[in-house]
Enzyme design. Structure first.
Site, PDB file in Angstrom:
ATOM      1  N   SER A 123      14.812 -31.076 -13.769  1.00 17.24           N
ATOM      2  CA  SER A 123      14.395 -31.554 -12.283  1.00 17.24           C
ATOM      3  C   SER A 123      15.280 -32.752 -12.159  1.00 17.24           C
ATOM      4  CB  SER A 123      13.059 -31.964 -12.219  1.00 17.24           C
ATOM      5  OG  SER A 123      13.043 -33.067 -13.150  1.00 17.24           O
ATOM      6  N   ASP A 124      15.719 -33.148 -10.968  1.00 19.13           N
ATOM      7  CA  ASP A 124      16.277 -34.521 -10.442  1.00 19.13           C
ATOM      8  C   ASP A 124      15.304 -35.144 -11.006  1.00 19.13           C
ATOM      9  OD1 ASP A 124      17.964 -36.399  -9.768  1.00 19.13           O
ATOM     10  OD2 ASP A 124      18.606 -35.475  -7.910  1.00 19.13           O
ATOM     11  N   CYS A 125      15.901 -36.697 -11.076  1.00 22.55           N
ATOM     12  CA  CYS A 125      15.031 -37.593 -11.750  1.00 22.55           C
ATOM     13  C   CYS A 125      13.933 -37.940 -10.930  1.00 22.55           C
ATOM     14  CB  CYS A 125      15.829 -38.879 -12.390  1.00 22.55           C
ATOM     15  SG  CYS A 125      16.807 -38.146 -13.580  1.00 22.55           S
ATOM     16  N   SER A 167      11.705 -35.637  -9.673  1.00 20.37           N
ATOM     17  CA  SER A 167      11.554 -34.533  -8.334  1.00 20.37           C
ATOM     18  C   SER A 167      10.257 -34.080  -8.223  1.00 20.37           C
ATOM     19  CB  SER A 167      12.797 -33.762  -8.140  1.00 20.37           C
ATOM     20  OG  SER A 167      12.947 -32.896  -9.133  1.00 20.37           O
TER      21      SER A 167
END
Ligand SMILES: *[C@@H]1O[C@H](CO)[C@@H](O)[C@H](O)[C@H]1NC(C)=O
Ligand SMILES: *[C@@H]1O[C@H](CO)[C@@H](O)[C@H](O)[C@H]1NC(C)=O
Ligand SMILES: *[C@@H]1O[C@H](CO)[C@@H](O)[C@H](O)[C@H]1NC(C)=O
Length: 779
Positions: free
Chosen positions: A296-298, A300
């Site tokens: 995941s993006d940080c 997200s």
């Protein structure tokens, strides 16, 4: 005073200390010094990785498993496994963004290459791979991956790098456009595959370091007009998804064999990308066959629960993400809620196992379960390999190849070290250092600012002109004007920096900030000699005023040129290096952004709603400089030496002429025998000028007109050195199904039948594409 023997022993002591520093890291797992854990089957290097992963998974408890689902993965001491920080970055050199990397001690800095948009402008795939690493052909330097491994060995970095950023530079205002290779999906995909190969190495399934293509997908808005990426729902058509947004990611996975893909913060068509099984499980893993993990993006996952309120409980959010195909959370969310999600029956432990298979397999491929690093696993790399002279030389070379000459009236450039002995170096970026490395950078080995660079060729008179790039007043103007009056030539180094365009910060305008334009015009008016404007920026700037001003002889765009940027700029100014870069994105006039919402994702123009479309592929309006623009100090002329005029597309045998396959004058790509079907071209490039030079050849395709098609698409590019007065033959191969196809409104890729044109500068070549079983088609 110390005696010679004392000096020797102090030196020895220092060397020992340094050696100890460089070898600071104990093995991550399977430490041969620990007999109780190093004999587990998962430590056996001779066993297939899939069996080792299975063995390890079988020994882990659910509580231990969920703590491995996050970037800051917990240790499992009873199995001899240490904690691991997954988050490191290496967008254009080992970066200090992300907790996995720490500069200092034996690793005070790392080679800082130009920002990606600059390197992209070189259109040199060999360079893109060289920066990441390079094919085994020695003695090319192996840069970022060497430095990354060296820092890992010294306990200063991880092995999993969340780079590169392969989103489309869709809107010129985007603050992170600088991180991307520009606006063209094929260029981005080629960059991605090259850089990823460079990072990951080419030792079969083994990884030198693991790269990651991000942010999947349709993420290219940070914070514009009250809309931010955490709330943004990108509405994307099937057509744009297939022929624009998917292209770089698919090439990254299939051609680059990347070990990871990152999903983004935004939603696409109402679903957070990190919770969308169609995007993750079906497309990335199913259709493209990702051999690696999805991260995941940080935070997200936390974002789609807390900010987007996509699910009503955190356990549902955790379950949705893992079931959609997410394997690792950058953030604590999955570690916190996954166990309860399993207890509540929202998720099965086998789903957690599938996620861990993907992350553990990558760690095994990196050699993290092989005990002590051997020479073969890069255990010999250390501090001496970081900022090595050959690496720093490549950073200079990359900047030289990426600088783009936008205007050269007269010509004013190159300058002559005999005639231009005193140069006024003016502007808020004239003595830039950190500005030159852009964002997602690290700590550079050192800098050569433009002022220093020009100082290597001439006596300089330095004036800032503006206190900073915001340039809110004219207090420093008069000093700058005086300098220009006295000097033999004037170099203005202007543009942007991270205070104007960055992560979280999109621009609202395309003009130069504050009073920069006024300074440039006034200085140009006062200059005794030629006035050269050098622009630093990630995104395009509307500099029409300078393009139209006859007193401004030349304009160079340097992007953010990296640690050696000033040296490269000066080399181009004085002709030691010939400019050869081409713009990887359209430079729009200011008027473009006043009429187009950044949130409008449509790529195609739509005249009935007054929508101009995006990028050179679909936008036909006025530009300051087009995609692919870039001048040279010499002249190149192309002639086509050989190229087919008719190409037959064989059908796959299950489909015949006369039915749906070839209806509407196109062939579905799925129904064609695509395998080796390509168009081969031989092009002669003649250097008709009096200077040797390197030519960047761009081959554009214009498909038969129709509402599906872009009006123009880059299908190939090549670089070639040509000596003055001589010529070189360049071979180009264009894969028919991949590059000569268009996408219909349902997202289906088709090869149009009929006349396809290829354009190389002024030269045009027409090809007739036909369905093989149809015989001759009359168009
Ligand atoms: C491409 O880049 C590589 C690495 O810097 C360089 O050796 C090569 O000469 C470049 N190719 C051309 C045609 O300039
Ligand atoms: C240029 O920048 C360097 C590093 O930031 C600084 O030490 C130096 O004094 C500056 N030079 C001038 C002339 O301002
Ligand atoms: C097209 O041809 C294929 C192969 O003969 C056949 O299976 C298919 O049914 C045909 N489609 C139509 C619409 O006739």
């Amino acid at each position: 005073m110390a005696s010679p023997s004392q000096i020797i022993s102090i030196t020895l002591l220092l060397l020992l200390l340094l050696g100890a520093f460089a070898k600071a890291r104990d093995p991550f797992a399977c430490d041969p010094k620990d007999a109780t854990t190093s004999n587990f089957p998962f430590c056996k290097v001779s066993m297939p990785i899939s069996n080792r992963v299975k063995d390890l998974l079988g020994r882990l408890k659910l509580q231990e498993k969920v703590r491995l689902l996050m970037n800051n993965a917990a240790a499992v001491p009873r199995l001899g496994i240490k904690g691991y920080e997954w988050w490191s970055e290496a967008l254009h050199g080992v970066s200090n963004v992300g907790p996995g990397t720490k500069f200092g001690g034996a690793f005070p800095g790392a080679t800082s290459f130009p920002q990606v948009i600059t390197t992209a402008a070189s259109f040199n795939a060999t360079l893109w791979e060289a920066i990441g690493r390079v094919k085994v052909r020695q003695p090319m330097p192996q840069v970022v991956s060497d430095e990354a491994r060296a820092m890992y060995n010294g306990g200063a970095a991880g092995l999993t790098y969340w780079s590169p950023n392969v989103n489309i530079f869709r809107d010129p205002r985007w603050g992170r456009g600088q991180e991307t290779p520009g606006e063209d999906p094929v260029v981005i995909g080629t960059y991605a595959a090259s850089y990823v190969k460079g990072l990951q190495g080419n030792n079969g399934d083994r990884l030198k370091v693991a790269a990651c293509c991000k942010h999947f997908t349709a993420y290219d808005l940070d914070n514009w007009n009250g809309v931010d990426r955490f709330h943004f729902n990108a509405k994307v058509s099937k057509q744009d998804m297939e022929d624009t947004f998917d292209v770089p990611f698919k090439m990254c996975v299939q051609d680059g064999n990347v070990a990871s893909v990152m999903c983004s913060y935004n939603q696409v068509n109402g679903v957070p990308t990190c919770a969308d099984p169609n995007l993750l499980k079906k497309t990335v893993r199913g259709q493209w066959n990702l051999n690696g993990y999805i991260v995941s993006d940080c935070d997200s996952v936390g974002v789609f629960y807390n900010t987007q309120h996509y699910t009503s409980t955190p356990e549902e959010a955790a379950a949705d993400a893992i079931k959609a195909g997410l394997d690792l959370d950058c953030g604590p969310f999955l570690a916190q809620y996954t166990e309860n999600a399993v207890t509540k029956g929202l998720l099965n432990e086998v789903d957690v196992n599938s996620a861990l298979v993907n992350t553990l397999t990558v760690q095994m491929r990196l050699g993290m379960f092989d005990g002590e690093p051997s020479e073969q696993s890069f255990g010999n790399l250390g501090p001496k390999d970081v900022c090595a002279p050959a690496h720093q030389q490549l950073a200079l070379e990359a900047a030289r190849q990426g600088i783009v000459l936008l205007k050269n009236r007269g010509p004013s450039l190159p300058l002559s070290h005999l005639r231009h002995r005193t140069v006024a170096v003016i502007g808020p970026n004239s003595n830039a250092t950190v500005t030159m490395i852009g964002n997602y950078a690290g700590v550079a080995c050192g800098y050569t600012s433009p002022l220093q660079g020009v100082g290597n060729y001439a006596k300089t008179i330095h004036q800032m002109g503006c206190a900073d790039v915001a340039c809110v007043d004219d207090k420093l103007f008069s000093g700058a004007i005086d300098a220009a009056r006295q000097a033999d030539a004037t170099v203005l180094v202007m543009g942007l920096d991270q205070s104007m365009e960055a992560e979280f910060k999109d621009r609202t305008e395309l003009l130069l900030p504050g009073r920069q334009q006024e300074l440039i015009s006034k200085v140009a008016m006062a200059s005794k000699g030629p006035t050269i404007l050098v622009l630093m920026s990630g995104g395009p700037i509307d500099v029409s005023f300078a393009n139209n001003d006859p007193r401004i002889g030349s304009i160079l765009w340097a992007g953010y040129p990296g640690q050696a940027g000033g040296a490269a700029i000066a080399d181009v100014l004085y002709g030691t290096t010939k400019p050869e870069g081409k713009l990887p994105m359209t430079w729009y006039p200011q008027g473009y952004v006043s009429n187009i919402l950044m949130t409008d994702m449509a790529m195609r123009s739509s005249p009935n709603r007054n929508y101009p479309g995006r990028t050179y592929r679909f936008y036909k309006g006025p530009v300051v400089y087009p995609f692919g623009h870039g001048l040279s100090y010499t002249n190149f002329v192309h002639t086509i030496a050989s190229a087919p005029t008719v190409v037959s597309v064989p059908l796959d045998g299950h489909h015949h002429s006369g039915n749906a396959t070839v209806s509407g004058k196109s062939i579905k790509v799925n129904h064609a025998k695509c395998n080796k079907l390509s168009v081969g071209l031989q092009v002669d490039v003649k250097n008709t000028g009096s200077e040797d030079g390197t030519h960047t050849m761009l081959v554009f395709w214009m498909p038969p007109a129709g509402h599906w098609a872009p009006h123009k698409q880059l299908v190939a590019f090549a670089k070639v050195h040509v000596k003055a007065g001589s010529q070189q033959r360049v071979g180009i191969n264009i894969h028919v199904c991949k590059f000569l196809s268009v996408v219909d409104r349902s997202g289906v890729r088709r090869i149009p039948i009929g006349i396809h044109d290829l354009h190389i500068d002024g030269v045009k070549h027409s090809l007739s594409l036909q369905a093989a079983t149809l015989g001759v088609i009359k168009t």
